[in-house]
Design a protein around this motif. Structure first.
Motif, PDB file in Angstrom:
ATOM      1  N   MET A  35       0.735  -1.111   0.087  1.00  0.00           N
ATOM      2  CA  MET A  35      -0.214   0.061   0.145  1.00  0.00           C
ATOM      3  C   MET A  35       0.859   1.448   0.142  1.00  0.00           C
ATOM      4  O   MET A  35       1.939   1.420   0.718  1.00  0.00           O
ATOM      5  CB  MET A  35      -0.830  -0.032   1.220  1.00  0.00           C
ATOM      6  N   GLU A  36       0.583   2.203  -0.664  1.00  0.00           N
ATOM      7  CA  GLU A  36       1.305   3.397  -0.946  1.00  0.00           C
ATOM      8  C   GLU A  36       1.204   4.201   0.499  1.00  0.00           C
ATOM      9  O   GLU A  36       0.059   4.245   1.054  1.00  0.00           O
ATOM     10  CB  GLU A  36       0.923   4.223  -1.884  1.00  0.00           C
ATOM     11  N   SER A  37       2.126   4.881   1.098  1.00  0.00           N
ATOM     12  CA  SER A  37       2.085   5.713   2.220  1.00  0.00           C
ATOM     13  C   SER A  37       1.650   7.307   1.566  1.00  0.00           C
ATOM     14  O   SER A  37       2.149   7.597   0.280  1.00  0.00           O
ATOM     15  CB  SER A  37       3.202   5.631   2.687  1.00  0.00           C
ATOM     16  N   VAL A  38       1.224   7.895   2.450  1.00  0.00           N
ATOM     17  CA  VAL A  38       0.923   9.387   2.051  1.00  0.00           C
ATOM     18  C   VAL A  38       1.795  10.070   2.961  1.00  0.00           C
ATOM     19  O   VAL A  38       2.102   9.817   4.261  1.00  0.00           O
ATOM     20  CB  VAL A  38      -0.515   9.737   2.763  1.00  0.00           C
ATOM     21  N   ARG A  39       2.729  11.412   2.087  1.00  0.00           N
ATOM     22  CA  ARG A  39       3.516  12.231   2.853  1.00  0.00           C
ATOM     23  C   ARG A  39       2.889  13.256   3.559  1.00  0.00           C
ATOM     24  O   ARG A  39       2.060  14.047   2.858  1.00  0.00           O
ATOM     25  CB  ARG A  39       4.633  12.587   1.834  1.00  0.00           C
ATOM     26  N   VAL A  40       3.209  13.671   4.591  1.00  0.00           N
ATOM     27  CA  VAL A  40       2.493  14.800   5.306  1.00  0.00           C
ATOM     28  C   VAL A  40       4.058  15.645   5.877  1.00  0.00           C
ATOM     29  O   VAL A  40       4.834  15.298   6.431  1.00  0.00           O
ATOM     30  CB  VAL A  40       1.712  14.167   6.749  1.00  0.00           C
ATOM     31  N   ILE A  41       3.741  16.998   5.579  1.00  0.00           N
ATOM     32  CA  ILE A  41       4.982  17.894   5.648  1.00  0.00           C
ATOM     33  C   ILE A  41       4.310  18.639   7.024  1.00  0.00           C
ATOM     34  O   ILE A  41       3.391  19.307   6.933  1.00  0.00           O
ATOM     35  CB  ILE A  41       5.433  18.650   4.487  1.00  0.00           C
ATOM     36  N   ASN A  42       5.272  18.788   8.010  1.00  0.00           N
ATOM     37  CA  ASN A  42       4.716  19.441   9.264  1.00  0.00           C
ATOM     38  C   ASN A  42       5.600  20.589   9.510  1.00  0.00           C
ATOM     39  O   ASN A  42       6.619  20.593   9.554  1.00  0.00           O
ATOM     40  CB  ASN A  42       4.619  18.395  10.534  1.00  0.00           C
ATOM     41  N   HIS A  43       4.754  21.824   9.467  1.00  0.00           N
ATOM     42  CA  HIS A  43       5.640  23.101   9.597  1.00  0.00           C
ATOM     43  C   HIS A  43       5.560  23.714  11.142  1.00  0.00           C
ATOM     44  O   HIS A  43       4.091  23.628  11.459  1.00  0.00           O
ATOM     45  CB  HIS A  43       5.235  24.060   8.433  1.00  0.00           C
ATOM     46  N   HIS A  44       6.425  24.462  11.676  1.00  0.00           N
ATOM     47  CA  HIS A  44       6.239  25.132  12.695  1.00  0.00           C
ATOM     48  C   HIS A  44       6.281  26.525  12.391  1.00  0.00           C
ATOM     49  O   HIS A  44       7.164  27.170  11.529  1.00  0.00           O
ATOM     50  CB  HIS A  44       7.481  24.843  13.518  1.00  0.00           C
ATOM     51  N   GLU A  45       5.350  27.197  13.089  1.00  0.00           N
ATOM     52  CA  GLU A  45       5.062  28.848  12.870  1.00  0.00           C
ATOM     53  C   GLU A  45       5.182  29.241  14.294  1.00  0.00           C
ATOM     54  O   GLU A  45       4.980  28.460  15.106  1.00  0.00           O
ATOM     55  CB  GLU A  45       3.867  29.187  12.177  1.00  0.00           C
ATOM     56  N   PRO A  46       5.471  30.723  14.802  1.00  0.00           N
ATOM     57  CA  PRO A  46       5.526  31.052  15.850  1.00  0.00           C
ATOM     58  C   PRO A  46       4.044  30.938  16.695  1.00  0.00           C
ATOM     59  O   PRO A  46       4.050  30.735  17.971  1.00  0.00           O
ATOM     60  CB  PRO A  46       5.561  32.590  15.647  1.00  0.00           C
ATOM     61  N   GLU A  47       3.021  30.867  16.046  1.00  0.00           N
ATOM     62  CA  GLU A  47       1.756  30.660  16.348  1.00  0.00           C
ATOM     63  C   GLU A  47       1.648  29.206  16.798  1.00  0.00           C
ATOM     64  O   GLU A  47       0.563  28.757  17.550  1.00  0.00           O
ATOM     65  CB  GLU A  47       0.730  31.216  15.666  1.00  0.00           C
ATOM     66  N   GLY A  48       2.113  28.272  16.289  1.00  0.00           N
ATOM     67  CA  GLY A  48       1.952  26.755  16.415  1.00  0.00           C
ATOM     68  C   GLY A  48       2.286  25.855  15.215  1.00  0.00           C
ATOM     69  O   GLY A  48       3.547  26.430  14.539  1.00  0.00           O
ATOM     70  N   TRP A  49       1.554  24.915  14.865  1.00  0.00           N
ATOM     71  CA  TRP A  49       2.015  24.171  13.560  1.00  0.00           C
ATOM     72  C   TRP A  49       1.022  23.911  12.852  1.00  0.00           C
ATOM     73  O   TRP A  49      -0.018  24.086  12.866  1.00  0.00           O
ATOM     74  CB  TRP A  49       2.245  22.784  14.303  1.00  0.00           C
ATOM     75  N   TRP A  50       1.531  23.830  11.666  1.00  0.00           N
ATOM     76  CA  TRP A  50       0.511  23.343  10.377  1.00  0.00           C
ATOM     77  C   TRP A  50       0.987  22.173   9.600  1.00  0.00           C
ATOM     78  O   TRP A  50       2.221  21.919   9.582  1.00  0.00           O
ATOM     79  CB  TRP A  50       0.011  24.497   9.860  1.00  0.00           C
ATOM     80  N   ALA A  51       0.179  21.514   8.829  1.00  0.00           N
ATOM     81  CA  ALA A  51       0.614  20.506   8.017  1.00  0.00           C
ATOM     82  C   ALA A  51      -0.148  20.340   6.614  1.00  0.00           C
ATOM     83  O   ALA A  51      -1.068  20.963   6.509  1.00  0.00           O
ATOM     84  CB  ALA A  51       0.376  18.888   8.887  1.00  0.00           C
ATOM     85  N   GLU A  52       0.433  19.920   5.795  1.00  0.00           N
ATOM     86  CA  GLU A  52       0.172  19.718   4.313  1.00  0.00           C
ATOM     87  C   GLU A  52       0.482  18.409   3.694  1.00  0.00           C
ATOM     88  O   GLU A  52       1.471  17.782   4.188  1.00  0.00           O
ATOM     89  CB  GLU A  52       0.621  20.928   3.612  1.00  0.00           C
ATOM     90  N   SER A  53      -0.148  17.945   2.859  1.00  0.00           N
ATOM     91  CA  SER A  53       0.358  16.668   2.084  1.00  0.00           C
ATOM     92  C   SER A  53       0.450  16.895   0.430  1.00  0.00           C
ATOM     93  O   SER A  53      -0.703  17.280   0.113  1.00  0.00           O
ATOM     94  CB  SER A  53      -0.503  15.612   2.364  1.00  0.00           C
ATOM     95  N   PRO A  54       1.689  16.566   0.114  1.00  0.00           N
ATOM     96  CA  PRO A  54       1.584  16.789  -1.506  1.00  0.00           C
ATOM     97  C   PRO A  54       1.202  15.667  -2.308  1.00  0.00           C
ATOM     98  O   PRO A  54       0.610  15.796  -3.247  1.00  0.00           O
ATOM     99  CB  PRO A  54       3.249  16.673  -1.801  1.00  0.00           C
ATOM    100  N   ASP A  55       0.238  14.807  -1.501  1.00  0.00           N
ATOM    101  CA  ASP A  55      -0.229  13.452  -1.934  1.00  0.00           C
ATOM    102  C   ASP A  55      -1.742  13.716  -1.765  1.00  0.00           C
ATOM    103  O   ASP A  55      -2.588  12.766  -2.484  1.00  0.00           O
ATOM    104  CB  ASP A  55       0.135  12.233  -1.306  1.00  0.00           C
ATOM    105  N   VAL A  56      -2.323  14.618  -1.019  1.00  0.00           N
ATOM    106  CA  VAL A  56      -3.617  14.799  -0.997  1.00  0.00           C
ATOM    107  C   VAL A  56      -4.155  16.283  -1.182  1.00  0.00           C
ATOM    108  O   VAL A  56      -4.050  17.225  -0.148  1.00  0.00           O
ATOM    109  CB  VAL A  56      -4.314  14.480   0.569  1.00  0.00           C
ATOM    110  N   LYS A  57      -4.396  16.505  -2.424  1.00  0.00           N
ATOM    111  CA  LYS A  57      -4.953  17.786  -2.847  1.00  0.00           C
ATOM    112  C   LYS A  57      -5.555  18.698  -1.835  1.00  0.00           C
ATOM    113  O   LYS A  57      -6.881  18.086  -1.579  1.00  0.00           O
ATOM    114  CB  LYS A  57      -5.096  17.893  -4.130  1.00  0.00           C
TER     115      LYS A  57
END
Length: 67
Positions: free
Chosen positions: A1-23
């Motif tokens: 099964m293919e995995s989904v990549r999630v990129i987690n980013h830090h900002e001064p206010e907290g964290w956010w995430a995005e996935s290049p595999d899930v539009k």
């Protein structure tokens, strides 16, 4: 099964995430742990199926993992 990549980013206010595999998918949270949980719940919901998830944090943002 293919995995989904999630990129987690830090900002001064907290964290956010995005996935290049899930539009259009993103998540925002106050902590890294919260964003991980949102990804683990949100990615399968968005894809309508279970899938392995690989989490990544850009090199310059890794120092904030303990925060």
């Amino acid at each position: 099964m293919e995995s989904v990549r999630v990129i987690n980013h830090h900002e001064p206010e907290g964290w956010w995430a995005e996935s290049p595999d899930v539009k259009g998918w993103t998540a925002v949270g106050a902590s890294y742990a919260e964003v991980l949980k949102l990804a683990e719940e949100g990615i399968p919901f968005a894809l309508e199926r279970g899938v392995p998830i690989e989490h990544f944090v850009p090199a310059g943002e890794r120092e904030h993992l303990a925060a």
